[in-house]
Design an enzyme around this catalytic site. Structure first.
Site, PDB file in Angstrom:
ATOM      1  N   ASP A 147       0.935  -1.321   0.506  1.00  0.00           N
ATOM      2  CA  ASP A 147      -0.100   0.375  -0.135  1.00  0.00           C
ATOM      3  C   ASP A 147       1.196   1.494   0.042  1.00  0.00           C
ATOM      4  O   ASP A 147       1.674   1.668   1.035  1.00  0.00           O
ATOM      5  CB  ASP A 147      -0.852  -0.471   1.160  1.00  0.00           C
ATOM      6  CG  ASP A 147      -1.663   0.994   1.377  1.00  0.00           C
ATOM      7  OD1 ASP A 147      -1.723   1.759   0.400  1.00  0.00           O
ATOM      8  OD2 ASP A 147      -2.707   0.836   1.635  1.00  0.00           O
ATOM      9  N   ARG A 190      -0.090   4.307  -0.227  1.00  0.00           N
ATOM     10  CA  ARG A 190      -0.652   5.914  -0.377  1.00  0.00           C
ATOM     11  C   ARG A 190      -0.125   6.342   0.833  1.00  0.00           C
ATOM     12  O   ARG A 190       0.448   5.871   1.568  1.00  0.00           O
ATOM     13  CB  ARG A 190      -2.487   5.199   0.405  1.00  0.00           C
ATOM     14  CG  ARG A 190      -2.769   4.573  -0.813  1.00  0.00           C
ATOM     15  CD  ARG A 190      -4.340   4.611  -1.332  1.00  0.00           C
ATOM     16  NE  ARG A 190      -4.275   2.912   0.417  1.00  0.00           N
ATOM     17  CZ  ARG A 190      -5.614   2.148   0.155  1.00  0.00           C
ATOM     18  NH1 ARG A 190      -6.692   3.313   0.034  1.00  0.00           N
ATOM     19  NH2 ARG A 190      -6.101   1.634   0.982  1.00  0.00           N
TER      20      ARG A 190
END
Ligand code: GTP
Ligand code: ZN
Length: 357
Positions: free
Chosen positions: A289, A291
């Site tokens: 991930d 983000r």
């Protein structure tokens, strides 16, 4: 070589250059400059211009190196550092592409053997892998070629990604299905092409807003993909906020958990071969991930909200929003029924990425 560019605009130039197949350099203080040519956008001719003597080590991310079993020669190395594959007569352009791109991992055995070494410019190498992700490219580079025009410092990438530069650009009424009284607010940063938006639903009262951080998913949001749960989650978030009375949906331009549309579709292609969503990202050389929810925190701040109730099944989202300065008064579960195409994806999120489903 030019002095390292320090402004965020140099990062935009560097991203543009990499995407066009032009070399750049990253120059970290205390290290020699690292000259880079993205493998994905290079071709045999540009490689020949880049490295006329035919010597071009290849820099790949740690995850990709581990996938290719190229890390066992680096017993003491930091497992997060990228890895340099040394030049060899059989490391031609096509073989470098095979090192970079996992699409054919199962179809064609990799030529070899390859000798790998630890990076001698760790800060610039890490910045290079980060820049590839921001540019939406595969994280692999030919290195040590001719002096390029664009030279940046790793700190310039940090500044380029700095959420504090985000500003409100404009706002307007936007009746949407399920919330006819909604208002849309658009945000922009001077140096990024990403235009994030917030949908404000209902009339604020003394309670904290119900908030959903929705990461862009072209396939799910627009095309109705059944491989993920994004489309239903998007619509259910609007309904839940409406039912709560008021709240905010942030639509964040973080396609593919931050690796971009093309790389997400590469991950889908690996999923077609049987890898799950976690392993597909690792095989490509990315974090599971990538983000950064600092952007979401900045948007909420600009909207005057420092405390929220957060619609999510992902405890990491709660932690990352809190780390960015927004208090999460409550996590509100946001699970929707599975379908035969996303069953495994949801199970992987539950079993491997800590989602509370
Ligand atoms: N890299 C990658 N991204 C994916 C994949 N499937 C969906 N996505 C992206 O994942 C993001 C959706 O995640 P979210 O629903 O916002 O967040 P979450 O972490 O699952 O947590 P929730 O808040 O519980 O939904 C979107 O950016 C999608 O494009 C995949 O297989 N690989
Ligand atoms: Zn999706």
């Amino acid at each position: 070589m030019n002095a390292a560019g320090s402004g965020p605009r140099d990062v935009s130039r560097a991203i543009d250059a990499l995407r066009r197949g032009w070399p750049i350099a990253i120059h970290a203080a205390g290290e020699d400059p690292l000259v880079l040519l993205a493998v994905e956008t290079a071709d045999p001719r540009s490689l020949d211009t880049f490295a006329p003597a035919g010597r071009y080590p290849v820099l790949i991310s740690s995850g990709r190196a581990a996938t290719l079993k190229l890390t066992n020669q680096l017993a003491a190395a930091d497992p997060d550092l990228p890895v340099v594959v040394e030049p060899a007569p059989w490391l031609d352009f096509d073989t470098a592409v095979a090192l970079a791109d996992p699409a054919l991992d199962l179809a064609t055995p990799l030529k070899g053997p390859f000798r790998t070494e630890e990076v001698d410019r760790p800060r610039a190498s890490l910045a290079a892998i980060r820049l590839a992700r921001i540019a939406g490219l595969l994280p692999a580079f030919f290195i040590d070629g001719i002096d390029p025009e664009v030279v940046i410092a790793p700190e310039a990438i940090d500044r380029h990604q700095d959420a504090r530069t985000l500003r409100m650009a404009t706002r307007a009424r936007l009746p949407v299905e399920g919330a006819e009284d909604a208002e849309i607010v658009a945000f922009r940063a001077p140096d990024s092409a990403d235009e994030h938006v917030a949908l404000l639903i209902g009339r604020p009262d003394e309670r904290p807003p119900l908030v959903r951080l929705h990461s862009e998913c072209l396939t799910g949001d627009v095309l109705g993909s059944l491989k993920c749960d994004c489309g239903p989650q998007l619509r259910a978030a609007i309904a839940a906020i409406r039912a709560h009375g008021w709240g905010i949906l942030l639509y964040l331009r973080q396609e593919g958990r931050g690796i971009g549309l093309v790389n997400k579709l590469r991950a889908y292609r690996l999923q077609d071969q049987g890898f799950d969503t976690v392993d597909a990202n690792t095989r490509l050389g990315f974090a599971v991930d990538a983000r950064d929810f600092g952007v979401a925190a900045r948007m909420l701040d600009l909207l005057g909200q420092r405390q929220v109730r957060l619609l999510t099944n992902n405890p990491a989202k709660v932690a990352s929003l809190e780390a960015a300065g927004v208090a999460v008064a409550e996590r509100v579960p946001h699970a929707l029924p599975a379908n035969p195409h996303n069953e495994r994806y949801l199970a992987t999120k539950r079993d491997r990425t800590g989602h509370q489903l």
